[in-house]
Design a protein around this motif. Structure first.
Motif, PDB file in Angstrom:
ATOM      1  N   MET A   1     -15.641  42.347 -35.540  1.00 35.01           N
ATOM      2  CA  MET A   1     -14.302  42.047 -35.086  1.00 35.01           C
ATOM      3  C   MET A   1     -13.547  41.398 -36.253  1.00 35.01           C
ATOM      4  SD  MET A   1     -13.072  39.410 -32.088  1.00 35.01           S
ATOM      5  CE  MET A   1     -14.065  40.234 -30.913  1.00 35.01           C
ATOM      6  N   GLN A   2     -12.304  41.760 -36.383  1.00 33.45           N
ATOM      7  CA  GLN A   2     -11.462  41.188 -37.434  1.00 33.45           C
ATOM      8  C   GLN A   2     -11.169  39.715 -37.131  1.00 33.45           C
ATOM      9  OE1 GLN A   2     -10.620  42.674 -40.252  1.00 33.45           O
ATOM     10  NE2 GLN A   2     -11.652  44.549 -39.600  1.00 33.45           N
ATOM     11  N   LEU A   3     -11.012  38.925 -38.164  1.00 31.53           N
ATOM     12  CA  LEU A   3     -10.791  37.491 -38.031  1.00 31.53           C
ATOM     13  C   LEU A   3      -9.578  37.180 -37.153  1.00 31.53           C
ATOM     14  CD1 LEU A   3     -11.445  34.567 -38.745  1.00 31.53           C
ATOM     15  CD2 LEU A   3     -10.076  34.859 -40.824  1.00 31.53           C
ATOM     16  N   ASN A   4      -8.459  37.849 -37.381  1.00 31.33           N
ATOM     17  CA  ASN A   4      -7.243  37.563 -36.602  1.00 31.33           C
ATOM     18  C   ASN A   4      -7.459  37.819 -35.106  1.00 31.33           C
ATOM     19  OD1 ASN A   4      -5.808  36.738 -38.826  1.00 31.33           O
ATOM     20  ND2 ASN A   4      -4.857  38.736 -39.156  1.00 31.33           N
ATOM     21  N   ASN A   5      -8.153  38.897 -34.788  1.00 30.53           N
ATOM     22  CA  ASN A   5      -8.440  39.195 -33.379  1.00 30.53           C
ATOM     23  C   ASN A   5      -9.348  38.132 -32.771  1.00 30.53           C
ATOM     24  OD1 ASN A   5      -6.885  41.518 -33.463  1.00 30.53           O
ATOM     25  ND2 ASN A   5      -8.631  42.813 -33.980  1.00 30.53           N
ATOM     26  N   TYR A   6     -10.344  37.707 -33.541  1.00 29.20           N
ATOM     27  CA  TYR A   6     -11.260  36.682 -33.049  1.00 29.20           C
ATOM     28  C   TYR A   6     -10.507  35.376 -32.783  1.00 29.20           C
ATOM     29  CZ  TYR A   6     -15.220  33.586 -32.611  1.00 29.20           C
ATOM     30  OH  TYR A   6     -16.111  32.667 -32.137  1.00 29.20           O
ATOM     31  N   LEU A   7      -9.653  34.981 -33.700  1.00 34.26           N
ATOM     32  CA  LEU A   7      -8.907  33.728 -33.518  1.00 34.26           C
ATOM     33  C   LEU A   7      -7.953  33.828 -32.317  1.00 34.26           C
ATOM     34  CD1 LEU A   7      -8.243  32.729 -37.235  1.00 34.26           C
ATOM     35  CD2 LEU A   7     -10.039  31.902 -35.676  1.00 34.26           C
ATOM     36  N   ARG A   8      -7.426  35.016 -32.047  1.00 36.84           N
ATOM     37  CA  ARG A   8      -6.609  35.209 -30.833  1.00 36.84           C
ATOM     38  C   ARG A   8      -7.440  34.967 -29.573  1.00 36.84           C
ATOM     39  NH1 ARG A   8      -4.775  40.223 -33.006  1.00 36.84           N
ATOM     40  NH2 ARG A   8      -3.174  39.668 -34.482  1.00 36.84           N
ATOM     41  N   ILE A   9      -8.680  35.410 -29.587  1.00 35.22           N
ATOM     42  CA  ILE A   9      -9.571  35.182 -28.441  1.00 35.22           C
ATOM     43  C   ILE A   9      -9.849  33.693 -28.275  1.00 35.22           C
ATOM     44  CG2 ILE A   9     -11.946  35.518 -27.610  1.00 35.22           C
ATOM     45  CD1 ILE A   9     -11.756  38.367 -28.867  1.00 35.22           C
ATOM     46  N   VAL A  10     -10.097  32.997 -29.373  1.00 37.45           N
ATOM     47  CA  VAL A  10     -10.341  31.549 -29.308  1.00 37.45           C
ATOM     48  C   VAL A  10      -9.117  30.839 -28.726  1.00 37.45           C
ATOM     49  CG1 VAL A  10     -10.816  29.459 -30.658  1.00 37.45           C
ATOM     50  CG2 VAL A  10     -12.025  31.594 -31.190  1.00 37.45           C
ATOM     51  N   ARG A  11      -7.922  31.236 -29.167  1.00 37.08           N
ATOM     52  CA  ARG A  11      -6.695  30.631 -28.624  1.00 37.08           C
ATOM     53  C   ARG A  11      -6.504  30.980 -27.145  1.00 37.08           C
ATOM     54  NH1 ARG A  11      -4.985  31.320 -33.902  1.00 37.08           N
ATOM     55  NH2 ARG A  11      -4.210  33.418 -33.583  1.00 37.08           N
ATOM     56  N   ALA A  12      -6.775  32.230 -26.788  1.00 41.72           N
ATOM     57  CA  ALA A  12      -6.635  32.636 -25.379  1.00 41.72           C
ATOM     58  C   ALA A  12      -7.591  31.839 -24.495  1.00 41.72           C
ATOM     59  CB  ALA A  12      -6.892  34.134 -25.230  1.00 41.72           C
ATOM     60  N   SER A  13      -8.807  31.626 -24.976  1.00 43.02           N
ATOM     61  CA  SER A  13      -9.761  30.842 -24.189  1.00 43.02           C
ATOM     62  C   SER A  13      -9.313  29.393 -24.079  1.00 43.02           C
ATOM     63  CB  SER A  13     -11.174  30.933 -24.782  1.00 43.02           C
ATOM     64  OG  SER A  13     -11.296  30.169 -25.962  1.00 43.02           O
ATOM     65  N   ALA A  14      -8.661  28.896 -25.110  1.00 43.51           N
ATOM     66  CA  ALA A  14      -8.132  27.524 -25.074  1.00 43.51           C
ATOM     67  C   ALA A  14      -6.992  27.419 -24.055  1.00 43.51           C
ATOM     68  CB  ALA A  14      -7.667  27.098 -26.460  1.00 43.51           C
ATOM     69  N   TRP A  15      -6.098  28.400 -24.054  1.00 46.21           N
ATOM     70  CA  TRP A  15      -5.013  28.402 -23.056  1.00 46.21           C
ATOM     71  C   TRP A  15      -5.582  28.480 -21.646  1.00 46.21           C
ATOM     72  CZ3 TRP A  15      -0.484  26.532 -23.466  1.00 46.21           C
ATOM     73  CH2 TRP A  15       0.212  26.589 -24.672  1.00 46.21           C
ATOM     74  N   TYR A  16      -6.563  29.333 -21.450  1.00 45.87           N
ATOM     75  CA  TYR A  16      -7.209  29.439 -20.143  1.00 45.87           C
ATOM     76  C   TYR A  16      -7.771  28.076 -19.721  1.00 45.87           C
ATOM     77  CZ  TYR A  16     -10.877  30.324 -16.752  1.00 45.87           C
ATOM     78  OH  TYR A  16     -11.685  30.253 -15.648  1.00 45.87           O
ATOM     79  N   ASP A  17      -8.512  27.432 -20.612  1.00 43.50           N
ATOM     80  CA  ASP A  17      -9.095  26.125 -20.299  1.00 43.50           C
ATOM     81  C   ASP A  17      -8.025  25.099 -19.965  1.00 43.50           C
ATOM     82  OD1 ASP A  17     -11.659  27.040 -20.700  1.00 43.50           O
ATOM     83  OD2 ASP A  17     -11.897  26.115 -22.668  1.00 43.50           O
ATOM     84  N   LEU A  18      -6.963  25.099 -20.742  1.00 47.61           N
ATOM     85  CA  LEU A  18      -5.885  24.134 -20.521  1.00 47.61           C
ATOM     86  C   LEU A  18      -5.261  24.335 -19.135  1.00 47.61           C
ATOM     87  CD1 LEU A  18      -4.279  21.831 -21.828  1.00 47.61           C
ATOM     88  CD2 LEU A  18      -2.704  23.555 -22.709  1.00 47.61           C
ATOM     89  N   ILE A  19      -4.969  25.564 -18.808  1.00 45.69           N
ATOM     90  CA  ILE A  19      -4.330  25.872 -17.520  1.00 45.69           C
ATOM     91  C   ILE A  19      -5.264  25.539 -16.351  1.00 45.69           C
ATOM     92  CG2 ILE A  19      -3.514  27.791 -16.067  1.00 45.69           C
ATOM     93  CD1 ILE A  19      -2.462  29.024 -18.786  1.00 45.69           C
ATOM     94  N   VAL A  20      -6.527  25.893 -16.477  1.00 45.12           N
ATOM     95  CA  VAL A  20      -7.472  25.727 -15.372  1.00 45.12           C
ATOM     96  C   VAL A  20      -7.909  24.270 -15.189  1.00 45.12           C
ATOM     97  CG1 VAL A  20      -9.824  26.318 -14.630  1.00 45.12           C
ATOM     98  CG2 VAL A  20      -8.280  28.102 -15.423  1.00 45.12           C
ATOM     99  N   THR A  21      -7.999  23.503 -16.258  1.00 47.38           N
ATOM    100  CA  THR A  21      -8.592  22.167 -16.130  1.00 47.38           C
ATOM    101  C   THR A  21      -7.608  21.008 -16.192  1.00 47.38           C
ATOM    102  OG1 THR A  21      -9.100  22.036 -18.486  1.00 47.38           O
ATOM    103  CG2 THR A  21     -10.831  22.892 -17.027  1.00 47.38           C
ATOM    104  N   ILE A  22      -6.373  21.234 -16.565  1.00 43.61           N
ATOM    105  CA  ILE A  22      -5.450  20.106 -16.683  1.00 43.61           C
ATOM    106  C   ILE A  22      -5.268  19.388 -15.344  1.00 43.61           C
ATOM    107  CG2 ILE A  22      -3.256  21.319 -16.335  1.00 43.61           C
ATOM    108  CD1 ILE A  22      -2.346  19.554 -18.876  1.00 43.61           C
ATOM    109  N   GLY A  23      -5.412  20.106 -14.244  1.00 42.38           N
ATOM    110  CA  GLY A  23      -5.303  19.485 -12.935  1.00 42.38           C
ATOM    111  C   GLY A  23      -6.451  18.545 -12.599  1.00 42.38           C
ATOM    112  N   PHE A  24      -7.513  18.586 -13.387  1.00 42.99           N
ATOM    113  CA  PHE A  24      -8.662  17.714 -13.160  1.00 42.99           C
ATOM    114  C   PHE A  24      -8.537  16.379 -13.899  1.00 42.99           C
ATOM    115  CE2 PHE A  24     -10.138  21.762 -11.874  1.00 42.99           C
ATOM    116  CZ  PHE A  24     -11.267  21.607 -11.088  1.00 42.99           C
ATOM    117  N   VAL A  25      -7.493  16.203 -14.677  1.00 46.67           N
ATOM    118  CA  VAL A  25      -7.374  15.036 -15.566  1.00 46.67           C
ATOM    119  C   VAL A  25      -7.176  13.723 -14.813  1.00 46.67           C
ATOM    120  CG1 VAL A  25      -5.982  14.006 -17.406  1.00 46.67           C
ATOM    121  CG2 VAL A  25      -6.645  16.396 -17.552  1.00 46.67           C
TER     122      VAL A  25
END
Length: 135
Positions: A1-25
Motif C-alpha cells: 500500500m502506498q504511504l499516502n493511502n496508509y496515512l489516510r486509513i490511520v486518519r480515518a480510524s482516528a476520526w472514527y475513534d473520536l466520533i465513537v468515543t467522545i461521548g464516553f469522556v
C-alpha cells in the motif's frame, strides 16, 4: 500500500475513534450514550444487555473515552506509520474483549463496533511502501 493511502486509513480510524468515543469522556455524556444504546438495544430486540452502571463502571468508561479521544487527536494532528501499527494492535485487543463481552451476555450491538475494529486493524497491519530517500 502506498504511504499516502496508509496515512489516510490511520486518519480515518482516528476520526472514527473520536466520533465513537467522545461521548464516553464525561459521566454526563456517557449517561446519554448508555441510555441511547440501551433504548436501541430494546427497540431492535437485540440479544444481550446494557446493564445499569455503578460509579466504578462509569469511571472505567470515562477513562476509556478520555484516553481514546486523546489518542485519536494525536493521530489526527501527527499521523505516522508507527501510530497506525500501534493502533492496529490496540484494535486487535479491543476486538477480542468485545467478542468476549458479547459471548458473556453483552449486547450484540457491540458487534457493529467490532467490525470496524477488525477492519481498521487489518488495514493498519498491511505493509506500507515508503518512498525511497534520495540524496
Amino acid at each position: 500500500m502506498q504511504l499516502n493511502n496508509y496515512l489516510r486509513i490511520v486518519r480515518a480510524s482516528a476520526w472514527y475513534d473520536l466520533i465513537v468515543t467522545i461521548g464516553f469522556v464525561t459521566p454526563w455524556s456517557f449517561a446519554l450514550v448508555h441510555q441511547s444504546l440501551s433504548q436501541l438495544n430494546s427497540s431492535l430486540g437485540i440479544a444481550g444487555e446494557f446493564p445499569a452502571f455503578a460509579a466504578a463502571h462509569v469511571l472505567m468508561a470515562n477513562l476509556l473515552g478520555s484516553i481514546v479521544t486523546i489518542w485519536a487527536i494525536l493521530r489526527l494532528r501527527d499521523t505516522r506509520i508507527e501510530y497506525g501499527h500501534y493502533d492496529a494492535v490496540g484494535r486487535i485487543l479491543f476486538s477480542m474483549w468485545q467478542l468476549y463481552a458479547v459471548a458473556h451476555g453483552a449486547s450484540q450491538i457491540i458487534l457493529v463496533f467490532t467490525v470496524f475494529e477488525i477492519a481498521f486493524g487489518i488495514a493498519q497491519l498491511l505493509p506500507v511502501r515508503t518512498p525511497a530517500i534520495t540524496d
